[in-house]
Design a protein around this motif. Sequence first.
Motif, PDB file in Angstrom:
ATOM      1  N   GLY A 167       0.834  -1.188   0.000  1.00  7.51           N
ATOM      2  CA  GLY A 167       0.000   0.000   0.000  1.00  7.51           C
ATOM      3  C   GLY A 167       0.869   1.238   0.000  1.00  7.51           C
ATOM      4  N   ARG A 168       0.408   2.206   0.711  1.00  6.39           N
ATOM      5  CA  ARG A 168       1.125   3.486   0.741  1.00  6.39           C
ATOM      6  C   ARG A 168       1.282   3.937   2.189  1.00  6.39           C
ATOM      7  NH1 ARG A 168       1.574   8.027  -3.044  1.00  6.39           N
ATOM      8  NH2 ARG A 168       0.733   6.558  -4.535  1.00  6.39           N
ATOM      9  N   CYS A 169       2.497   4.266   2.525  1.00  2.00           N
ATOM     10  CA  CYS A 169       2.827   4.745   3.854  1.00  2.00           C
ATOM     11  C   CYS A 169       2.723   6.273   3.858  1.00  2.00           C
ATOM     12  CB  CYS A 169       4.245   4.288   4.187  1.00  2.00           C
ATOM     13  SG  CYS A 169       4.924   4.906   5.705  1.00  2.00           S
ATOM     14  N   ARG A 170       2.134   6.814   4.889  1.00  2.00           N
ATOM     15  CA  ARG A 170       2.000   8.269   4.978  1.00  2.00           C
ATOM     16  C   ARG A 170       2.548   8.773   6.307  1.00  2.00           C
ATOM     17  NH1 ARG A 170      -0.904   9.972   0.735  1.00  2.00           N
ATOM     18  NH2 ARG A 170      -2.381   8.513  -0.202  1.00  2.00           N
ATOM     19  N   TRP A 201      -3.816  -7.088   5.423  1.00  2.00           N
ATOM     20  CA  TRP A 201      -3.752  -6.882   6.869  1.00  2.00           C
ATOM     21  C   TRP A 201      -3.713  -8.227   7.591  1.00  2.00           C
ATOM     22  CZ3 TRP A 201      -3.835  -2.083   9.363  1.00  2.00           C
ATOM     23  CH2 TRP A 201      -4.055  -0.981   8.534  1.00  2.00           C
ATOM     24  N   GLY A 260      -1.587   5.542   6.513  1.00  2.00           N
ATOM     25  CA  GLY A 260      -1.490   5.021   5.161  1.00  2.00           C
ATOM     26  C   GLY A 260      -2.627   4.093   4.835  1.00  2.00           C
ATOM     27  N   SER A 261      -2.645   3.644   3.606  1.00  2.00           N
ATOM     28  CA  SER A 261      -3.671   2.702   3.144  1.00  2.00           C
ATOM     29  C   SER A 261      -2.978   1.468   2.618  1.00  2.00           C
ATOM     30  CB  SER A 261      -4.535   3.350   2.063  1.00  2.00           C
ATOM     31  OG  SER A 261      -3.730   3.797   0.995  1.00  2.00           O
ATOM     32  N   PHE A 262      -3.439   0.316   3.093  1.00  2.00           N
ATOM     33  CA  PHE A 262      -2.805  -0.942   2.732  1.00  2.00           C
ATOM     34  C   PHE A 262      -3.836  -1.966   2.296  1.00  2.00           C
ATOM     35  CE2 PHE A 262       1.538  -0.110   3.898  1.00  2.00           C
ATOM     36  CZ  PHE A 262       1.411   1.005   4.716  1.00  2.00           C
TER      37      PHE A 262
END
Length: 134
Positions: free
Chosen positions: A100-103, A124, A119-121
């Motif tokens: 996903g994307r790390c923020r 999970w 972030g959005s992954f």
Amino acid sequence: QVQLVESGGGLVQPGGSLRLSCSASEFTFGDRAIAWFRQAPGKEREGVACITTGAGSTYYSGSVKGRFFISRDLTKNLMYLQMNGLKPEDTAVYFCAADGRCRHRYATTDDGYTDVVGGSFVSWGQGAQVTVSS
């Protein structure tokens, strides 16, 4: 179907250490973004640590910075969260996340600024309980 499975949770005294592991089936961590989140009773899920795609950057939330460390072992296809100096407020269910994307951003506090991770992954784990208590 991708499955992530956490292990290594448990009960530890304040000041102690634990290492969480996260294994994956049908999935290779590789250089994908990975992260650890946690959710305490009655609270929203919060980001703890993440590594961006290509391992460009590593971020930690202000509450764990300097005590927790995220890593991965490419040969074993595992990711880890080493937790040191544990405090009762670290008690939560911990989740690994990948692909996903790390923020990261800074949030203002009464004392100045603190790091916020999110972030959005896509993938999970089911969660591992960590309880810090004497």
